[in-house]
Design a protein around this motif. Structure first.
Motif, PDB file in Angstrom:
ATOM      1  N   THR A  60      21.317  17.370 -17.172  1.00  0.00           N
ATOM      2  CA  THR A  60      20.771  18.468 -17.979  1.00  0.00           C
ATOM      3  C   THR A  60      21.458  19.795 -17.683  1.00  0.00           C
ATOM      4  OG1 THR A  60      19.041  18.853 -16.340  1.00  0.00           O
ATOM      5  CG2 THR A  60      18.535  17.345 -18.155  1.00  0.00           C
ATOM      6  N   TYR A  78      14.758  25.876 -18.905  1.00  0.00           N
ATOM      7  CA  TYR A  78      13.927  24.700 -19.151  1.00  0.00           C
ATOM      8  C   TYR A  78      12.475  24.926 -18.732  1.00  0.00           C
ATOM      9  CZ  TYR A  78      18.437  22.277 -19.593  1.00  0.00           C
ATOM     10  OH  TYR A  78      19.700  21.892 -19.975  1.00  0.00           O
ATOM     11  N   THR A 108      21.405  19.868 -23.355  1.00  0.00           N
ATOM     12  CA  THR A 108      20.025  19.646 -23.792  1.00  0.00           C
ATOM     13  C   THR A 108      19.882  18.334 -24.569  1.00  0.00           C
ATOM     14  OG1 THR A 108      20.382  20.987 -25.788  1.00  0.00           O
ATOM     15  CG2 THR A 108      19.412  22.092 -23.867  1.00  0.00           C
ATOM     16  N   ILE A 111      18.083  15.706 -22.779  1.00  0.00           N
ATOM     17  CA  ILE A 111      16.626  15.797 -22.840  1.00  0.00           C
ATOM     18  C   ILE A 111      16.109  15.375 -24.206  1.00  0.00           C
ATOM     19  CG2 ILE A 111      14.645  17.365 -22.687  1.00  0.00           C
ATOM     20  CD1 ILE A 111      16.342  19.154 -20.868  1.00  0.00           C
ATOM     21  N   LEU A 112      16.719  15.928 -25.250  1.00  0.00           N
ATOM     22  CA  LEU A 112      16.185  15.779 -26.592  1.00  0.00           C
ATOM     23  C   LEU A 112      16.310  14.370 -27.163  1.00  0.00           C
ATOM     24  CD1 LEU A 112      17.447  19.180 -28.043  1.00  0.00           C
ATOM     25  CD2 LEU A 112      15.094  18.565 -27.474  1.00  0.00           C
ATOM     26  N   LYS A 113      17.289  13.613 -26.719  1.00  0.00           N
ATOM     27  CA  LYS A 113      17.446  12.255 -27.264  1.00  0.00           C
ATOM     28  C   LYS A 113      16.262  11.365 -26.878  1.00  0.00           C
ATOM     29  CE  LYS A 113      20.487  10.647 -23.514  1.00  0.00           C
ATOM     30  NZ  LYS A 113      19.576   9.650 -22.912  1.00  0.00           N
ATOM     31  N   ASP A 114      15.654  11.658 -25.740  1.00  0.00           N
ATOM     32  CA  ASP A 114      14.488  10.883 -25.303  1.00  0.00           C
ATOM     33  C   ASP A 114      13.173  11.590 -25.588  1.00  0.00           C
ATOM     34  OD1 ASP A 114      16.060   8.778 -24.228  1.00  0.00           O
ATOM     35  OD2 ASP A 114      16.426   9.977 -22.423  1.00  0.00           O
ATOM     36  N   ASN A 115      13.220  12.902 -25.679  1.00  0.00           N
ATOM     37  CA  ASN A 115      12.016  13.700 -25.913  1.00  0.00           C
ATOM     38  C   ASN A 115      12.321  14.779 -26.946  1.00  0.00           C
ATOM     39  OD1 ASN A 115       9.611  15.067 -25.821  1.00  0.00           O
ATOM     40  ND2 ASN A 115       9.820  15.786 -23.713  1.00  0.00           N
ATOM     41  N   PRO A 116      12.363  14.421 -28.223  1.00  0.00           N
ATOM     42  CA  PRO A 116      12.740  15.378 -29.268  1.00  0.00           C
ATOM     43  C   PRO A 116      11.853  16.611 -29.334  1.00  0.00           C
ATOM     44  CG  PRO A 116      12.709  13.139 -30.119  1.00  0.00           C
ATOM     45  CD  PRO A 116      12.069  13.090 -28.770  1.00  0.00           C
ATOM     46  N   ASP A 117      10.637  16.519 -28.805  1.00  0.00           N
ATOM     47  CA  ASP A 117       9.697  17.635 -28.882  1.00  0.00           C
ATOM     48  C   ASP A 117       9.656  18.478 -27.604  1.00  0.00           C
ATOM     49  OD1 ASP A 117       8.904  16.937 -31.465  1.00  0.00           O
ATOM     50  OD2 ASP A 117       7.393  15.536 -30.722  1.00  0.00           O
ATOM     51  N   PHE A 118      10.643  18.302 -26.719  1.00  0.00           N
ATOM     52  CA  PHE A 118      10.626  19.030 -25.447  1.00  0.00           C
ATOM     53  C   PHE A 118      10.510  20.538 -25.649  1.00  0.00           C
ATOM     54  CE2 PHE A 118      12.795  21.337 -22.030  1.00  0.00           C
ATOM     55  CZ  PHE A 118      12.104  20.876 -20.919  1.00  0.00           C
ATOM     56  N   LYS A 205       0.963  21.577 -23.997  1.00  0.00           N
ATOM     57  CA  LYS A 205       2.016  20.961 -23.190  1.00  0.00           C
ATOM     58  C   LYS A 205       1.441  20.270 -21.965  1.00  0.00           C
ATOM     59  CE  LYS A 205       3.092  24.829 -20.110  1.00  0.00           C
ATOM     60  NZ  LYS A 205       4.112  25.734 -19.608  1.00  0.00           N
TER      61      LYS A 205
END
Length: 206
Positions: A60, A78, A108, A111-118, A205
């Motif tokens: 990351t 982050y 990023t 992060i986003l590929k696994d958690n698009p709503d991060f 969150k």
């Protein structure tokens, strides 16, 4: 308690810094808000070369450059709940320092590929200061908003008559003391609204 990170994209400690401080002070005054101001001024910022080592290694941060201008800022970014980014207008756009900072967020995707709503519950506001009343502030603000949109950060305007972000001016070369009470009021409005929206989204969150 929410954390709002202010990022000043100016190579000088002048008008954009002043506007950002005013916005962060207004955000903090709403209560239950911690603020931090980070300047890009004087930091070593290497250019992203889009080698994709960050995504290939699944990290990351940038594994290629260990520069003092960027490495420590990833975790700050982050961990923040909200952002207010300020820039002076250079040739009707954001500064080179801020553009370089934005471009270094290729990691990023890890992060986003696994958690698009991060970043979806994180809030971003924009401030731009020009040398004339209509000197490219909206173009610079759009540059900041484009970065937010790319990450999926929830964009926050300043309310009535501050449709995209706070626009200020400091006539001439910007070396004098900024005398723009109306503009500073708009910057404070951005600060308050970013704080308000950040606190509204923060419980989600948990």
């Amino acid at each position: 308690m929410v954390k709002i990170l202010g990022i000043c994209g100016s190579p000088r400690k002048k008008s954009a810094y002043t506007a950002l401080k005013a916005a962060l002070k207004a955000a903090e005054a709403t209560g239950d808000v911690e603020v931090e101001l980070v300047e890009l001024r004087g930091r070593k910022l290497n250019f992203c070369i889009h080698c994709n080592q960050c995504t290939k290694q699944g990290v990351t941060y940038c594994p290629v450059y260990k520069d003092d201008g960027m490495t420590e800022l990833y975790e700050k970014f982050y961990n923040a709940d909200g952002y207010i980014i300020a820039t002076p207008v250079y040739e009707m756009n954001i500064t080179a320092q801020l553009a370089t900072f934005f471009n270094r967020f290729r990691p990023t995707w890890t992060i986003l590929k696994d958690n698009p709503d991060f970043f979806a519950r994180k809030v971003g506001g924009a401030i731009a200061v020009g040398g004339t009343r209509n000197g490219g502030q909206e173009m610079a603000i759009n540059g900041i908003l484009g970065f937010y949109h790319t990450q999926g950060i929830t964009v926050c305007n300043g309310g009535v008559c501050v449709y995209a972000g706070a626009s200020l001016w400091n006539p001439g070369d910007g070396s004098g003391t900024m005398d723009d009470p109306e503009g500073l009021e708009k910057a404070q409005g951005i600060g308050r609204k970013v704080a308000m929206l950040t606190k509204l989204l923060a419980p989600a969150k948990e």
